[in-house]
Design an enzyme around this catalytic site. Sequence first.
Site, PDB file in Angstrom:
ATOM      1  N   LYS A  69       0.834   4.629   6.893  1.00 62.57           N
ATOM      2  CA  LYS A  69       0.302   5.466   5.815  1.00 62.57           C
ATOM      3  C   LYS A  69       0.961   6.840   5.872  1.00 62.57           C
ATOM      4  O   LYS A  69       1.690   7.159   6.805  1.00 62.57           O
ATOM      5  CB  LYS A  69      -1.219   5.638   5.954  1.00 62.57           C
ATOM      6  CG  LYS A  69      -2.034   4.358   6.035  1.00 62.57           C
ATOM      7  CD  LYS A  69      -2.060   3.574   4.748  1.00 62.57           C
ATOM      8  CE  LYS A  69      -2.884   2.298   4.883  1.00 62.57           C
ATOM      9  NZ  LYS A  69      -2.747   1.424   3.698  1.00 62.57           N
ATOM     10  N   SER A 108       0.800  -1.231   0.000  1.00 57.37           N
ATOM     11  CA  SER A 108       0.000   0.000   0.000  1.00 57.37           C
ATOM     12  C   SER A 108       0.831   1.278   0.000  1.00 57.37           C
ATOM     13  O   SER A 108       0.307   2.348  -0.281  1.00 57.37           O
ATOM     14  CB  SER A 108      -0.940   0.017   1.213  1.00 57.37           C
ATOM     15  OG  SER A 108      -0.198   0.133   2.415  1.00 57.37           O
TER      16      SER A 108
END
Length: 297
Positions: free
Chosen positions: A152, A82
Amino acid sequence: MAVGARSGHDEPEDRPERSGSQGEASVGRTESDGDSPDSGGKAPKKQRSFWKELPLLIGIALILALLIKTFLVQAFSIPSDSMQNTLQRGDRVLVDKLTPWFGSEPERGEVVVFHDPGGWLEDTVTPEPNVAQKFLSFIGLMPSAEEKDLIKRVIAVGGDTVECKKNGPVTVNGKALDEKSFIFAGDTPCNDEPFGPIKVPDGRIWVMGDHRSNSLDSRYHQELPGQGTVSTDEVVGRAVVVAWPINRWATLPVPGTFDQPGLNAAAAMAPGALGVAGALPLVLWRRRRLTRGHTAG
């Protein structure tokens, strides 16, 4: 005199020898006073062998490692794609855990590790580590395999308004972000999941993966409390460096687009607010002076 002479002639060579031997004995006693039982001194302690000290050294090392892991730096493993190409699956990153202890809040553009806010990883199966892996992860020498943590990039912080329309860039407080330097090649900013505008509550952050088409980030959890935002209390720390593998070693700086003027809404209003605050006393003073002049006339 005769007696004295006889005494001196009887042992002419014995005196130097006795004198020498007495001197040597005296010196010997002086040097060994500490070792002599008669002197009351203590014998020097024998140095411990390396093998006897090894358990103590290992114990100290483990305590230091645990303290470092708890308060300073911890290693984390990247389990997914990701964050490509910034981070690859299998990379090991070092996370700064110290600055949050001093009240530092996550900032836009930082790559952060945070605990699952609830519902983000409910379908993710975590492998069961063995005893050795559990121990090494407990003291911080190995990334934890049990904790459900995510990594993230922070896009917006508390007080920001974040938005991304189809075919458009991500905007923060009306300013478009230039994400070419870190977004995955071939991805769009948000065509797979447009969103916003969303006002990020204070004490929370809006996060997105660099591989937008392969990241279940804030965009995909807007039905949860907080509308997909993450509480800063859940943030473990900022990822500062890729430490492993060696050929992937790199720092993780904040991209320049997050430093553009006017991005911080509060900072953009600050000069005007300061100007008003500075001008107000001057206006009041001038009005008072004019009023006094009219009254005197």
